[in-house]
Write a protein that holds these residues in place. Sequence first.
Motif, PDB file in Angstrom:
ATOM      1  N   SER A 146      -9.964  -0.681  -6.752  1.00 52.79           N
ATOM      2  CA  SER A 146      -9.598  -1.814  -6.041  1.00 52.79           C
ATOM      3  C   SER A 146      -8.275  -1.897  -5.337  1.00 52.79           C
ATOM      4  CB  SER A 146     -10.071  -3.181  -7.080  1.00 52.79           C
ATOM      5  OG  SER A 146      -9.435  -4.242  -6.687  1.00 52.79           O
ATOM      6  N   VAL A 147      -8.282  -2.207  -3.892  1.00 53.66           N
ATOM      7  CA  VAL A 147      -7.317  -2.251  -3.137  1.00 53.66           C
ATOM      8  C   VAL A 147      -6.436  -3.544  -3.763  1.00 53.66           C
ATOM      9  CG1 VAL A 147      -6.242  -2.721  -1.002  1.00 53.66           C
ATOM     10  CG2 VAL A 147      -8.218  -1.215  -1.077  1.00 53.66           C
TER      11      VAL A 147
ATOM     12  N   GLN B  47      -3.771   8.187  -6.901  1.00 61.99           N
ATOM     13  CA  GLN B  47      -4.232   7.942  -8.667  1.00 61.99           C
ATOM     14  C   GLN B  47      -4.808   6.652  -8.931  1.00 61.99           C
ATOM     15  OE1 GLN B  47      -1.123   9.628 -10.873  1.00 61.99           O
ATOM     16  NE2 GLN B  47      -2.618  11.521 -11.490  1.00 61.99           N
ATOM     17  N   ASP B  48      -3.759   5.618  -7.975  1.00 61.80           N
ATOM     18  CA  ASP B  48      -4.135   4.295  -8.197  1.00 61.80           C
ATOM     19  C   ASP B  48      -5.573   3.981  -7.490  1.00 61.80           C
ATOM     20  OD1 ASP B  48      -1.649   3.700  -9.537  1.00 61.80           O
ATOM     21  OD2 ASP B  48      -0.743   3.154  -7.512  1.00 61.80           O
ATOM     22  N   GLU B  49      -5.615   4.411  -6.609  1.00 64.42           N
ATOM     23  CA  GLU B  49      -7.024   4.291  -5.677  1.00 64.42           C
ATOM     24  C   GLU B  49      -8.131   4.776  -6.666  1.00 64.42           C
ATOM     25  OE1 GLU B  49      -6.708   5.720  -2.158  1.00 64.42           O
ATOM     26  OE2 GLU B  49      -4.703   4.524  -1.590  1.00 64.42           O
TER      27      GLU B  49
ATOM     28  N   ASP C 114       0.731  -1.272  -0.242  1.00 64.07           N
ATOM     29  CA  ASP C 114       0.085   0.131   0.045  1.00 64.07           C
ATOM     30  C   ASP C 114       1.011   1.301   0.079  1.00 64.07           C
ATOM     31  OD1 ASP C 114      -2.230  -1.766  -0.122  1.00 64.07           O
ATOM     32  OD2 ASP C 114      -2.725  -1.342   2.214  1.00 64.07           O
ATOM     33  N   SER C 115       2.004   1.186   0.599  1.00 65.32           N
ATOM     34  CA  SER C 115       2.925   2.342   0.735  1.00 65.32           C
ATOM     35  C   SER C 115       3.590   2.554  -0.845  1.00 65.32           C
ATOM     36  CB  SER C 115       4.068   2.008   1.747  1.00 65.32           C
ATOM     37  OG  SER C 115       5.064   1.259   1.236  1.00 65.32           O
ATOM     38  N   LEU C 116       3.518   1.732  -1.703  1.00 66.53           N
ATOM     39  CA  LEU C 116       4.071   2.042  -3.030  1.00 66.53           C
ATOM     40  C   LEU C 116       2.911   2.448  -3.960  1.00 66.53           C
ATOM     41  CD1 LEU C 116       5.894  -1.568  -3.385  1.00 66.53           C
ATOM     42  CD2 LEU C 116       6.800   0.786  -2.743  1.00 66.53           C
TER      43      LEU C 116
ATOM     44  N   ILE D  99      -0.355  -4.466  -8.786  1.00 64.20           N
ATOM     45  CA  ILE D  99       0.412  -3.661  -9.714  1.00 64.20           C
ATOM     46  C   ILE D  99       1.657  -3.319  -8.998  1.00 64.20           C
ATOM     47  CG2 ILE D  99       0.563  -1.533 -10.720  1.00 64.20           C
ATOM     48  CD1 ILE D  99      -2.472  -1.855 -11.628  1.00 64.20           C
ATOM     49  N   ALA D 100       1.560  -3.129  -7.532  1.00 69.99           N
ATOM     50  CA  ALA D 100       2.770  -2.687  -6.828  1.00 69.99           C
ATOM     51  C   ALA D 100       3.661  -3.988  -6.713  1.00 69.99           C
ATOM     52  CB  ALA D 100       2.335  -2.235  -5.653  1.00 69.99           C
ATOM     53  N   GLU D 101       3.006  -5.083  -6.577  1.00 71.60           N
ATOM     54  CA  GLU D 101       3.872  -6.272  -6.332  1.00 71.60           C
ATOM     55  C   GLU D 101       4.444  -6.780  -7.529  1.00 71.60           C
ATOM     56  OE1 GLU D 101       3.320 -10.595  -4.089  1.00 71.60           O
ATOM     57  OE2 GLU D 101       1.537  -9.839  -4.917  1.00 71.60           O
TER      58      GLU D 101
END
Length: 153
Positions: free
Chosen positions: A43-44, A36-38, A30-32, A50-52
């Motif tokens: 969707s969390v 804008q992503d949210e 979540d820190s990454l 995407i971050a992973e």
Amino acid sequence: MSRGLPGQASPQVEADRRLLQYCSYDDYLDSLNTTQDECYLQSVEASRAIAELGYRSSGETLSKEQFEKRLAAVLLYLYPPYKPYESSSEGITKGDPLQLDLALRERGNRVGILSTIIFLRYYTKGGFEISGYLDYGEKLTKEDWKPFFRGTF
């Protein structure tokens, strides 16, 4: 885990101290993410995926296994496991003055609040002197002193 000098963390452990601010791997992901992503993804789980995959970081994005392994290494460095000790001189009330004095100093040397250096000197039949120093605290951790305090060495 290579630490370098005693009491000094390796560069990897020092760099991974930042992982302490995250309670879980999901918090790390979540820190990454950005606001804008949210907004766009709604969707969390999708933003975490995407971050992973590494799309939200300019550096290395850790996998869950890497995150847990590095966090464990940092915690092990900061909070080493407690190693209880067994007193070698437990119950000694009489004996040689050296035994009694070392028995009084044992606990302090074991926990590190006292440091005792023992100087030994021996003269051979030929008149030569053999002498040396012992670090009592180090010897307590590496050798069994029960026979010494029982007088059976």
